[in-house]
Design a protein around this motif. Structure first.
Motif, PDB file in Angstrom:
ATOM      1  N   VAL A 125     -54.324 -48.897 -10.016  1.00 17.20           N
ATOM      2  CA  VAL A 125     -53.166 -49.547  -9.407  1.00 17.20           C
ATOM      3  C   VAL A 125     -53.386 -49.558  -7.898  1.00 17.20           C
ATOM      4  N   ASP A 126     -53.167 -50.711  -7.260  1.00 11.34           N
ATOM      5  CA  ASP A 126     -53.250 -50.798  -5.801  1.00 11.34           C
ATOM      6  C   ASP A 126     -51.916 -50.329  -5.223  1.00 11.34           C
ATOM      7  N   ALA A 127     -51.883 -49.101  -4.723  1.00  8.16           N
ATOM      8  CA  ALA A 127     -50.654 -48.524  -4.172  1.00  8.16           C
ATOM      9  C   ALA A 127     -50.726 -48.532  -2.657  1.00  8.16           C
ATOM     10  N   ASP A 128     -49.639 -48.926  -2.001  1.00  4.42           N
ATOM     11  CA  ASP A 128     -49.669 -49.040  -0.541  1.00  4.42           C
ATOM     12  C   ASP A 128     -49.853 -47.683   0.135  1.00  4.42           C
ATOM     13  N   PHE A 129     -49.294 -46.619  -0.418  1.00  2.00           N
ATOM     14  CA  PHE A 129     -49.446 -45.309   0.217  1.00  2.00           C
ATOM     15  C   PHE A 129     -50.880 -44.805   0.099  1.00  2.00           C
ATOM     16  N   ALA A 130     -51.557 -45.132  -1.013  1.00  2.00           N
ATOM     17  CA  ALA A 130     -52.962 -44.744  -1.174  1.00  2.00           C
ATOM     18  C   ALA A 130     -53.845 -45.515  -0.203  1.00  2.00           C
ATOM     19  N   ALA A 131     -53.483 -46.767   0.077  1.00  3.94           N
ATOM     20  CA  ALA A 131     -54.267 -47.566   1.025  1.00  3.94           C
ATOM     21  C   ALA A 131     -54.183 -46.978   2.431  1.00  3.94           C
ATOM     22  N   VAL A 132     -53.002 -46.540   2.841  1.00  5.28           N
ATOM     23  CA  VAL A 132     -52.866 -45.896   4.156  1.00  5.28           C
ATOM     24  C   VAL A 132     -53.718 -44.636   4.216  1.00  5.28           C
ATOM     25  N   ASP A 133     -53.713 -43.873   3.147  1.00  2.00           N
ATOM     26  CA  ASP A 133     -54.525 -42.649   3.086  1.00  2.00           C
ATOM     27  C   ASP A 133     -56.010 -42.978   3.249  1.00  2.00           C
ATOM     28  N   ARG A 134     -56.467 -44.059   2.597  1.00  2.00           N
ATOM     29  CA  ARG A 134     -57.870 -44.455   2.726  1.00  2.00           C
ATOM     30  C   ARG A 134     -58.191 -44.901   4.142  1.00  2.00           C
ATOM     31  N   ARG A 135     -57.281 -45.621   4.772  1.00  2.00           N
ATOM     32  CA  ARG A 135     -57.518 -46.038   6.164  1.00  2.00           C
ATOM     33  C   ARG A 135     -57.706 -44.813   7.067  1.00  2.00           C
ATOM     34  N   LEU A 136     -56.851 -43.816   6.883  1.00  2.00           N
ATOM     35  CA  LEU A 136     -56.961 -42.604   7.697  1.00  2.00           C
ATOM     36  C   LEU A 136     -58.280 -41.898   7.447  1.00  2.00           C
ATOM     37  N   ALA A 137     -58.689 -41.828   6.182  1.00  2.00           N
ATOM     38  CA  ALA A 137     -59.930 -41.136   5.847  1.00  2.00           C
ATOM     39  C   ALA A 137     -61.138 -41.815   6.489  1.00  2.00           C
ATOM     40  N   SER A 138     -61.070 -43.143   6.674  1.00  2.00           N
ATOM     41  CA  SER A 138     -62.194 -43.864   7.264  1.00  2.00           C
ATOM     42  C   SER A 138     -62.110 -43.920   8.784  1.00  2.00           C
ATOM     43  N   GLY A 139     -61.014 -43.381   9.373  1.00  2.00           N
ATOM     44  CA  GLY A 139     -60.863 -43.389  10.824  1.00  2.00           C
ATOM     45  C   GLY A 139     -60.165 -44.611  11.375  1.00  2.00           C
TER      46      GLY A 139
END
Length: 425
Positions: free
Chosen positions: A274-288
């Motif tokens: 599932v494409d979840a918006d909160f998970a996407a923000v978490d991934r952005r943070l993890a990549s810097g």
């Protein structure tokens, strides 16, 4: 000569590339503007600029992005480097495929389909040998189709393996951004940031979920491997007296709403990603990609929820993002957070904003920070005030009758109950 470079030189010779020529211009200004506005990589440029733009400007380098045919769409970075690069036509609109410009990082990365670093004399053309560059291909995250390449070009100080690792990481982050903006066909999309009732888009249907169903889907999207019924109870209910029967009834109603095949049991899980918006923000943070994460953050995760599992996720995500913003010290990003509904009383962010904002704009920020700190100090002092003896009254008020309920403190100006000062909503 490295084997990769030798093979590229042979391809350049077969293409009859001149050793002393310059790359051809393939798109004029008008054609370039229209072409890149509609190119899929335009959506990835904010992430690419954030992760690579500052390094390019500060290090005297250039950031470049080309399409799958090797045409440069964006070339940005240090002004002096841009002027020097124009002499060999390393500019937007020029063609830098191997067949047009010989061995070079973006062109060769496209030719071999993997990240490539080309150093000074390894370039086929002599005018390019003063430069070192590293590039990585960019692909459509769903179809795998080649979209282009991202490149970092500069002087001899880029002749280091870290340069290649950097562009490889930027390429993965850019592909992640594209995956977020263009979800895979048929994949459910869950939106839960900044709203008490999540929205799920699945099979062309847009479902507004109840608060409890929102909490269930957030927990299951975060735990794709699945959870047992006992674990799900602890994630959803503060009250330990809630029975498994109650949970099963909620899950039965949710399964009926979603339709067959999406919600599985033993363990409880979602049938696919599932494409979840909160998970996407978490991934952005993890990549810097802090700016991209802040831009995607529409507010706290299900802000009205008291479900323990949601509260933990909500606090973790908000704390990670605000810590990244404070560390980045970008006044624009800090101001966006400080003036949001969830950041207007965040003392730590206001302090960081006060330190980062230009002196000419600091006065209103300092005034707001002083007010917040005064409120915080008053709240701390109130907490430290000793309790009154049983039955004693406040000044100007009669004593409490034995057994009477205590009266809350109220604001002298409004008579309303005064909440305890806090630093974050």
């Amino acid at each position: 000569m490295r084997a990769l470079v030798a093979e590229s030189w042979r391809r350049s010779e077969r293409a009859r590339v001149s050793r002393d020529g310059t790359a051809p211009t393939e798109l004029d200004e008008e054609e370039l503007a229209a072409y890149r506005a509609g190119h899929p990589l335009a959506a990835a440029m904010p992430v690419i600029r954030e992760l690579l733009g500052a390094d390019a400007r500060d290090g005297g380098h250039l950031l470049a992005v080309c399409d799958a045919g090797g045409r440069l769409l964006w070339v940005e970075g240090d002004p002096a480097a841009l002027r020097r690069a124009r002499r060999m036509n390393f500019t937007a609109g020029a063609g830098w495929a191997e067949a047009a410009a010989g061995t070079n990082a973006p062109g060769t990365a496209l030719a071999v389909g993997r990240p490539v670093q080309v150093m000074s004399a390894e370039h086929f053309r002599r005018p390019v040998r003063a430069w070192t560059c590293a590039a990585a291909p960019l692909h459509d995250p769903h179809s795998g189709r080649l979209l282009g390449a991202v490149d970092l070009t500069g002087g001899e100080d880029l002749a280091h393996p870290h340069s290649l690792g950097l562009v490889r990481a930027v390429a993965r982050a850019a592909e992640g951004r594209l995956a977020l903006l263009t979800p895979a066909p048929g994949r459910p999309r869950l939106t839960a940031l900044g709203r008490d009732e999540a929205v799920l888009v699945v099979d062309g249907r847009r479902l507004r979920l109840s608060r409890r169903h929102s909490e269930i889907l957030v927990v299951l999207a975060h735990r794709p491997e699945g959870v047992t019924g006992e674990e799900l109870l602890t994630h959803l209910y503060e009250d330990g007296s809630v029975t498994p029967v109650t949970l099963r009834a909620e899950l039965s109603r949710l399964r009926a709403l979603l339709g067959p095949g999406l919600l599985c049991s033993r363990p409880y899980r979602l049938a696919g990603p599932v494409d979840a918006d909160f998970a996407a923000v978490d991934r952005r943070l993890a990549s810097g990609a802090v700016a991209a994460a802040a831009g995607d953050y529409a507010g706290p995760l299900l802000p009205g929820s008291a479900a323990p599992g949601v509260v933990r996720l909500r606090d973790r995500l908000a704390d990670r993002l605000r810590a990244a913003l404070v560390a980045r010290a970008d006044p624009l990003l800090l101001a966006d957070w400080a003036h949001s509904a969830w950041g207007e009383e965040d003392v730590e962010v206001w302090r960081a904003l006060c330190a980062a904002v230009p002196a000419a704009q600091a006065a209103p920020v300092r005034a707001r920070l002083d007010a917040l700190e005064a409120e915080l100090s008053a709240g701390t002092a109130e907490l430290r005030r000793p309790l009154l003896p049983a039955g004693a009254g406040l000044p100007g008020r009669p004593p409490l009758a034995p057994g009477a309920p205590s009266r809350p403190l109220r604001s002298p100006a409004t008579g309303l109950q005064r909440p305890l000062p806090h630093t974050r909503r």
